[in-house]
Write an enzyme that holds these catalytic residues in place. Structure first.
Site, PDB file in Angstrom:
ATOM      1  N   ASP A  48      -1.092 -75.537 -13.476  1.00 39.05           N
ATOM      2  CA  ASP A  48      -1.649 -76.611 -12.634  1.00 39.05           C
ATOM      3  C   ASP A  48      -1.148 -76.420 -11.213  1.00 39.05           C
ATOM      4  OD1 ASP A  48      -3.253 -78.774 -12.099  1.00 39.05           O
ATOM      5  OD2 ASP A  48      -2.278 -80.127 -13.512  1.00 39.05           O
ATOM      6  N   ASP A  68       3.408 -83.612 -10.047  1.00 38.00           N
ATOM      7  CA  ASP A  68       3.564 -84.877  -9.309  1.00 38.00           C
ATOM      8  C   ASP A  68       4.228 -85.911 -10.224  1.00 38.00           C
ATOM      9  OD1 ASP A  68       3.237 -86.745  -7.220  1.00 38.00           O
ATOM     10  OD2 ASP A  68       1.344 -87.429  -8.065  1.00 38.00           O
TER      11      ASP A  68
END
Ligand code: G4P
Ligand code: MG
Length: 175
Positions: A97, A101
């Site tokens: 990815d 986050d």
């Protein structure tokens, strides 16, 4: 207001070269990548130059639900490896990815993939944001990040409507 940062394709290419080095030095030979779309697609393709393994893909969508003031994060499958291709069974796979986050999407994907018959599942991201994480990476999952970054909003070149302006903002951000 959240601070913002702009990265160019060249910035990302360099980060990916370093990330590939970390993956190669880990001692585990990965057989395939599983990109989490959309953000993981272009990084996976760029990584393939260095790792030379095939790319499979899953796509999720992330929802920030504000229900009567209570915010819940929900991830849904848009497309999945269902059924899992026979060639991937018992193999080492690396989930890709663009950004680490909140880890909500990452936890969802890794937990779902752990239900399948893989050997090692690793995860690699370009940018690891230094912040408190709402989601968890399950235990025993090798984790790789290209670089650690502050908790700023990252503008990726593949989201740019005007790439020249994007690159100008990236250049300014570096001074
Ligand atoms: P994580 O598990 O990988 O940490 O991701 P998280 O669920 O926290 O992210 C939710 C969505 O927000 C993801 O998009 C992720 O790519 C995006 N996101 C988080 N931080 C940033 C940032 O700084 N810049 C940008 N551009 N996006 C960010 P998604 O729902 O997977 O959509 P897609 O864009 O990947 O299709
Ligand atoms: Mg994403």
């Amino acid at each position: 207001m959240t601070q913002k940062i702009w990265y160019t394709y060249d910035d990302i290419h360099r980060v990916i070269k370093g990330l590939a080095e970390k993956i190669r030095n880990s001692g585990i030979k990965y057989d395939a990548m599983i990109a989490i779309g959309g953000g993981g697609f272009i990084p996976a393709r760029m990584l393939r130059c260095f790792l030379e393994i095939p790319i499979y893909a899953v796509t999720t969508a992330y929802y920030d639900n504000d229900h009567e003031g209570k915010v819940t994060n929900e991830v849904k499958k848009i497309q999945w490896l269902d059924p899992l291709p026979e060639v991937l069974k018992g193999k080492n796979v690396l989930v890709i990815d663009e950004v680490d986050d909140s880890r909500v999407t990452m936890e969802f994907c890794l937990t779902e993939l752990q239900k399948e018959d893989f050997d090692t599942i690793g995860v690699a991201v370009l940018h690891e944001k230094i912040k408190a994480k709402a989601g968890k990476i399950p235990e025993n999952i090798p984790y790789f990040s290209g670089i650690t970054v502050e908790d700023w909003w990252i503008n990726y070149p593949w989201d740019a409507l005007d790439i020249d302006q994007h690159n100008e903002l990236a250049a300014k951000g570096r001074n």
